[in-house]
Design a protein around this motif. Structure first.
Motif, mmCIF file in Angstrom:
data_model
loop_
_atom_site.group_PDB
_atom_site.id
_atom_site.type_symbol
_atom_site.label_atom_id
_atom_site.label_comp_id
_atom_site.label_asym_id
_atom_site.label_seq_id
_atom_site.Cartn_x
_atom_site.Cartn_y
_atom_site.Cartn_z
ATOM 1 N N GLU A 109 52.244 57.170 145.222
ATOM 2 C CA GLU A 109 52.347 57.895 145.867
ATOM 3 C C GLU A 109 50.814 58.249 146.229
ATOM 4 O O GLU A 109 50.188 59.040 147.124
ATOM 5 C CB GLU A 109 52.419 59.109 144.576
ATOM 6 N N ARG B 138 50.126 56.855 149.367
ATOM 7 C CA ARG B 138 50.566 57.078 149.695
ATOM 8 C C ARG B 138 49.446 58.360 151.527
ATOM 9 O O ARG B 138 49.416 58.575 151.721
ATOM 10 C CB ARG B 138 51.732 57.594 150.122
ATOM 11 N N ARG B 139 48.952 59.604 150.082
ATOM 12 C CA ARG B 139 48.446 60.421 149.966
ATOM 13 C C ARG B 139 46.710 60.009 150.643
ATOM 14 O O ARG B 139 45.692 61.053 151.022
ATOM 15 C CB ARG B 139 48.939 60.961 149.070
ATOM 16 N N ARG C 250 51.859 48.574 152.587
ATOM 17 C CA ARG C 250 53.381 49.810 153.230
ATOM 18 C C ARG C 250 53.805 50.533 151.716
ATOM 19 O O ARG C 250 53.811 50.130 150.770
ATOM 20 C CB ARG C 250 54.400 48.550 153.532
ATOM 21 N N TYR C 251 52.900 52.107 151.917
ATOM 22 C CA TYR C 251 52.998 52.494 150.078
ATOM 23 C C TYR C 251 54.294 53.777 150.908
ATOM 24 O O TYR C 251 54.425 54.739 149.587
ATOM 25 C CB TYR C 251 51.225 54.152 150.742
ATOM 26 N N ASP C 252 54.848 54.006 152.024
ATOM 27 C CA ASP C 252 55.748 55.341 151.748
ATOM 28 C C ASP C 252 57.528 54.085 152.563
ATOM 29 O O ASP C 252 57.654 55.210 153.024
ATOM 30 C CB ASP C 252 55.214 55.553 152.833
ATOM 31 N N ASP C 253 57.541 53.260 151.719
ATOM 32 C CA ASP C 253 58.637 52.517 151.636
ATOM 33 C C ASP C 253 59.289 52.679 151.290
ATOM 34 O O ASP C 253 59.370 53.007 149.838
ATOM 35 C CB ASP C 253 58.630 50.983 151.394
ATOM 36 N N ARG C 254 61.122 53.607 151.626
ATOM 37 C CA ARG C 254 61.538 54.996 150.578
ATOM 38 C C ARG C 254 62.127 53.789 150.152
ATOM 39 O O ARG C 254 62.561 54.658 148.882
ATOM 40 C CB ARG C 254 63.094 55.696 151.747
ATOM 41 N N LEU D 13 60.865 53.090 146.653
ATOM 42 C CA LEU D 13 60.306 54.871 145.635
ATOM 43 C C LEU D 13 60.879 55.271 145.256
ATOM 44 O O LEU D 13 61.773 55.584 144.045
ATOM 45 C CB LEU D 13 59.623 55.429 146.767
#
Lengths: 150, 408
Positions: A59, A62-63, A127-131, A134
């Motif tokens: 997270e 990702r930010r 890839r930090y925002d792979d739904r 998460l």
């Protein structure tokens, strides 16, 4: 030191070492039911910590508040620690009549390990925002919290 | 003007050099698990280190001799040897942990496994110990260590409910047992009062040729610098309490210690904190390495110190080299530096009476200190702390066993 006292020390020390070896250095630990509960509770708590670390690291990345090598190290260390948690628990002899419970816990830790492994893979690829990753971390966090509460 | 600048530099380096791997890890662990409920231990520990650092600094300034030198002479070789063994083993353990800490800090930037970095870190530490001036080591790394103020900035930026945070002071979380609470209290106390800090401080006073005139500056460093350094410890615990505790994260790695700063301040804050980790651990590695050399050389009567050429203090430099190789060797086995740190702070608590009792004795000796021997207040505090230190030393090992190193 007097001769008698020296003899006593010489006699007591090997006895203590042997006792320690006999009680604490078995290949497989055989805790009683209460001790196994304590170990299981600790394993759930440790797994929760590792999954939460991976989730927060992703997270934060990702930010764009952490760089990639830092994120990778953090998630990889969480993965390694989770492996240790699983190994430690698997070396405990399950108390009689608790096999189902142990299998459920093992499956839960497996799920946590897979979620963190996927998180590490995502982190390495940037890839930090792979739904999917998460969501898996969130799902397993919920289950671990349920297990801790139950 | 120059005198004021010297005082300022001394205070700043005392703040920046106060925190080491033991403080970083233990405060973050405690903050993540107990919130700010153990801050009172940090306060007691910081006052304690101030009391004994002032005594040892005064001894160095008046007698121009360092602690071990006088302990052996005043208390005899047997007591001196017990003091040497206890204190040096803990210092060596701390030295190993600090070198491991530098490698872990570099791992956060490079993602190269810390074990591979250890030989280079050990070589760099040894080169600095061999070649760099004492004042350069102290000032450069001490000032860089000030970047750990980032924890205080991060805590402010996180905007916690200060009232709630203050309410948690001294209040043990209900889910934790008293034994675990006490174990972490002892560990925190051991981390705050690590023996090497006093040896380094007093030997440093001899290296820098303090005289009676420097007692005022020394006291300013101790009574202003150390408490402000202690505030950094509280800020580390505060950050962990605000970010990690609500998520159930237990601190086991150096990366986790920095995570609240990344959350609060982003990449720049994280970079500053990792630089602080590097400076704090590298500085403490140099201090513990030197302390190992100081204690052995002072006990056996070798020529020692950075103020003489290396070939004139060959024995001292051989000790530094052997200690560095030994530390690197231990870390190359793959042992977790954080685990070494956890063990070192507990054993530090065990060794505290061996370190601080002789200092109290020497600080009361009119033959060495004349009119500068301990006054009533220093003795009252010193004896009071000896009682606390002894209780903590007696409790440390049983608590470690009962709680399985604080697990439950």
């Amino acid at each position: 030191m007097s001769t008698a006292r020296r003899t006593a020390v010489v006699a007591v020390l090997p006895a203590l070492v042997l006792a320690a070896l006999a009680t604490g250095c078995g290949l497989v630990a055989q805790p009683d039911s209460t001790a196994w509960d304590d170990h299981a509770e600790q394993a759930v708590s440790d797994a929760t910590s590792e999954v939460a670390t991976a989730r927060l690291a992703l997270e934060t990345a990702r930010r764009e508040r952490a760089w990639s090598s830092y994120t990778v190290v953090l998630v990889a260390q969480a993965e390694e620690s989770l492996g240790t948690v699983q190994d430690d628990l698997s070396r405990l002899q399950v108390p009689p009549g608790r096999d189902d419970e142990a299998a459920r816990l093992d499956a839960l830790l497996d799920e946590a390990a897979t979620a963190v492994e996927d998180a590490r893979s995502s982190a390495v690829e940037g890839r930090y925002d792979d739904r999917r990753v998460l969501d898996a971390l969130d799902r397993v966090t919920g289950r671990l919290e349920d297990a801790a509460g139950g | 003007m120059k005198r004021y600048l010297n005082v300022l530099l001394g205070v700043l380096t005392a703040i920046g050099g106060f925190v080491d791997i033991g403080d970083l890890v233990t405060n973050a662990q405690v903050g993540a698990r107990f919130g700010l409920s153990l801050v009172w231990v940090v306060v007691i520990g910081v006052i304690g280190i101030c009391v004994f650092a002032e005594m040892s600094g005064r001894i160095a300034a008046v007698s121009h001799r360092a602690t071990f030198d006088l302990v052996r002479e005043r208390l005899g070789p047997r007591m001196g040897f017990v003091n040497l063994v206890g204190s040096m083993l803990v210092t060596l353990l701390t030295f190993i942990a600090e070198i491991g800490g530098v490698a872990l800090a570099l791992q956060l930037v490079t993602s190269v496994n810390h074990v591979l970095v250890v030989p280079f870190v050990a070589a760099a530490v040894w080169i600095v110990l061999w070649r760099a001036k004492f004042s350069s080591i102290e000032n450069v790394l001490g000032l860089l260590g000030l970047t750990l103020i980032g924890f205080a900035v991060a805590l402010w930026q996180l905007g916690p409910d200060w009232g709630e945070l203050a309410a948690s002071l001294g209040e043990k979380p209900a889910q934790e047992s008293w034994a675990t609470y006490a174990f972490f209290g002892v560990a925190l106390f051991g981390a705050a009062m690590t023996p090497y800090e006093v040896f380094f401080f007093s030997s440093g006073g001899v290296e820098e040729r303090w005289t009676r005139k420097d007692i005022g500056v020394m006291r300013a460093n101790v009574f202003i610098g150390f408490p402000l350094g202690g505030l950094l410890s509280v800020a580390i615990a505060g950050c962990a309490a605000v970010v990690l505790m609500p998520q159930g994260i237990a601190v086991e790695t150096l990366g986790q210690v920095a995570l609240p700063v990344a959350v609060a301040l982003g990449k720049v804050g994280l970079a500053i904190i990792v630089l602080g980790f590097f400076a704090a651990t590298f500085g403490a590695a140099c201090e513990t390495g030197l302390s190992t050399g100081y204690s052995l050389a002072q006990y056996f009567g070798f020529q020692w110190g950075k103020y003489v050429r290396p070939d004139e203090a060959a024995g001292f430099h051989v000790i530094l080299l052997v200690a560095t190789v030994l530390a690197a060797g231990v870390l190359l086995t793959g042992v977790d530096p954080i685990m070494v740190t956890e063990i070192s702070v507990v054993f530090s608590a065990v060794a505290l009476p061996l370190t601080y009792f002789p200092i109290l004795v020497v600080a009361n000796d009119p033959d060495y200190l004349g009119e500068h021997r301990n006054g009533r207040v220093a003795n009252l505090l010193g004896v009071g702390y000896l009682v606390v230190i002894t209780l903590s030393a007696i409790a440390a090992i049983p608590l470690m066993i009962v709680t399985s190193m604080g697990q439950g």
